[in-house]
Scaffold this active site. Structure first.
Site, short mmCIF file in Angstrom:
data_model
loop_
_atom_site.label_atom_id
_atom_site.label_comp_id
_atom_site.label_asym_id
_atom_site.label_seq_id
_atom_site.Cartn_x
_atom_site.Cartn_y
_atom_site.Cartn_z
N CYS A 1 -2.20 -0.85 7.31
CA CYS A 1 -1.60 0.45 7.24
C CYS A 1 -1.71 1.13 8.65
O CYS A 1 -0.72 1.81 9.20
CB CYS A 1 -1.95 1.48 6.04
N CYS B 1 -6.19 1.63 5.64
CA CYS B 1 -6.80 0.31 6.09
C CYS B 1 -6.08 -0.13 7.14
O CYS B 1 -5.10 0.64 8.00
CB CYS B 1 -6.46 -0.84 5.03
N GLU C 1 0.74 3.89 1.84
CA GLU C 1 1.19 4.14 3.15
C GLU C 1 2.59 3.31 3.74
O GLU C 1 3.42 3.75 4.37
CB GLU C 1 0.13 4.13 4.34
N HIS D 1 0.75 -1.17 0.07
CA HIS D 1 0.02 -0.01 -0.02
C HIS D 1 0.86 1.33 0.12
O HIS D 1 2.03 1.16 0.36
CB HIS D 1 -0.97 0.06 1.44
#
Length: 149
Positions: free
Chosen positions: A108, A105, A79, A77
Site C-alpha cells: 500500500c 503495509c 488503501e 487492502h
C-alpha cells in the site's frame, strides 16, 4: 467537543472499516483533499468475488503470520480499494491525505507514493520496516493520531 479535521476523518475511517469482510482485521481508508472526502475503501474481496466470511480465509488455514504472503489473500487492502475507487471514478487524489486505522503495509505504501498522496494519518501501528524505509525516502508526512472513542 468538536473534533479537529484529523479526528473527524479518523472517526469516518472507523465507520468505513465496518464494511470489511476480512476475518482477520478490519481496516478502513479515506482519501481527503482540501477537507473534502474524495474516496473511501475497506479491506475486502474484488467485486463479484465470494467473501471470505463465506469461503473462509486461506491465510488462516495455512497459518500465515500477519504481514506475510499477501498474495494468498482473496481481498484487497483498504488503501488499495480507496485508490482504485478514485481511479475508477476519475478522481485525482494527487496531493491528498489518506487516513487509515492501521499504518499502511509495503504494498500500500508503494501505491500511496505513486498516487501522489502527500500525507498519511493512521491510528494503530503496523510493523513493516520496509514500508518505513520506503517512506523515509519520500517527502510524505506520516503521522500517528489516537482519537478518543
Amino acid at each position: 467537543m468538536r473534533p479537529d479535521w484529523d479526528e473527524y476523518f479518523l472517526e469516518i475511517v472507523n465507520i468505513v472499516k465496518k464494511r470489511s469482510t476480512c476475518l482477520r482485521r478490519q481496516v478502513g481508508a479515506v482519501i481527503v483533499k482540501d477537507s473534502q472526502i474524495l474516496s473511501t475503501g475497506y479491506n475486502g474481496v474484488p467485486k463479484n468475488i465470494t467473501h471470505c466470511e463465506i469461503v473462509g480465509c486461506l491465510r488462516v488455514k495455512l497459518n500465515v503470520p500477519s504481514g506475510e504472503r499477501h498474495e494468498l489473500c482473496r481481498g484487497l487492502h483498504a488503501e488499495q480499494n480507496a485508490i482504485i475507487q478514485a481511479a475508477y471514478h476519475g478522481v485525482s487524489i494527487k496531493g491528498g491525505t489518506i487516513y487509515t486505522n492501521t499504518k499502511p503495509c509495503t504494498i500500500c505504501t508503494k501505491m500511496i507514493i505513486n498516487a501522489g498522496i502527500k500525507r498519511i494519518v493512521y491510528e494503530e501501528d503496523y510493523n513493516d520496516s520496509f514500508a518505513d524505509e520506503l517512506l523515509s525516502e519520500t517527502e510524505i508526512i506520516v503521522e500517528q493520531k489516537k482519537i478518543q472513542k
